[in-house]
Design an enzyme around this catalytic site. Structure first.
Site, PDB file in Angstrom:
ATOM      1  N   ILE A  68       0.905  -1.219   0.031  1.00 36.99           N
ATOM      2  CA  ILE A  68      -0.179   0.035   0.026  1.00 36.99           C
ATOM      3  C   ILE A  68       0.949   1.183   0.040  1.00 36.99           C
ATOM      4  O   ILE A  68       1.808   1.410   0.724  1.00 36.99           O
ATOM      5  CB  ILE A  68      -0.986   0.029   1.242  1.00 36.99           C
ATOM      6  CG1 ILE A  68      -1.741  -1.401   1.224  1.00 36.99           C
ATOM      7  CG2 ILE A  68      -1.821   1.134   1.083  1.00 36.99           C
ATOM      8  CD1 ILE A  68      -2.274  -1.374   2.588  1.00 36.99           C
ATOM      9  N   CYS A  69       0.630   2.136  -0.909  1.00 35.58           N
ATOM     10  CA  CYS A  69       1.366   3.419  -1.066  1.00 35.58           C
ATOM     11  C   CYS A  69       0.118   4.251  -1.317  1.00 35.58           C
ATOM     12  O   CYS A  69      -1.171   4.288  -1.108  1.00 35.58           O
ATOM     13  CB  CYS A  69       2.426   3.663  -1.930  1.00 35.58           C
ATOM     14  SG  CYS A  69       1.698   3.347  -3.979  1.00 35.58           S
ATOM     15  N   GLY A  70       0.584   5.676  -1.627  1.00 35.72           N
ATOM     16  CA  GLY A  70      -0.444   6.649  -1.760  1.00 35.72           C
ATOM     17  C   GLY A  70      -1.742   6.387  -2.769  1.00 35.72           C
ATOM     18  O   GLY A  70      -2.817   6.389  -2.635  1.00 35.72           O
TER      19      GLY A  70
END
Length: 154
Positions: A68-70
């Site tokens: 998960i990232c932005g």
């Protein structure tokens, strides 16, 4: 009936607020989950976490991962640089399920700034609940992808 898997979860700082809920959900589903970080909202570089996820899968410590990232995009790009990793950014249920069924994806990438936490948990459930179909056309297509990795030295 779903088979329990060994999974890893990693996030950058943007994904960190979603990480604990993702891990809790996966464990409630009966999966073994290893947290690969990050451990705060202090800025970090998503490629470092993509590498950790890829290494865990390629070394046999995990069958699949949630990264998960932005936006989900950067982490996906980085993860796909590793031979044998098939990462997909998904923000809808169909894609989260289909990417495994047709493309044998082993890393689900999510954008914590794009989707809310409830949708993220739905997508995680869809992803881990799906199985590769093994259909001849899907195996053939994945063989071509593997040939790209071999031909271009990925």
């Amino acid at each position: 009936m779903m088979v329990a898997m060994n999974l890893v979860v990693a996030t950058d700082h943007a994904g960190f607020p979603l990480k604990a809920r993702a891990i809790e959900e996966l464990r409630k589903m009966g999966h073994q989950v290893t947290d690969l970080g990050t451990n705060s909202t202090d800025p970090v570089d998503y490629p470092d976490y993509a590498r950790a996820v890829a290494q865990a899968i390629l070394q046999g410590h995990a069958e699949r991962a949630v990264l998960i990232c932005g936006s989900g995009a950067g982490a996906c790009v980085a993860a796909n640089k590793f031979r044998g990793i098939r990462a997909a950014t998904c923000h809808d249920s169909f894609s989260a399920r289909q990417c495994v069924e047709d493309d044998d994806v082993n890393v689900l990438c999510l954008g914590a700034r794009v989707i809310g936490p409830e949708l993220a948990l739905d997508l995680i459930r869809d992803y881990v609940g799906a199985n590769f179909s093994g259909a001849e056309r899907h195996r053939r297509r994945l063989g071509k992808v593997a040939a790209f990795e071999a031909d271009f030295g990925k």
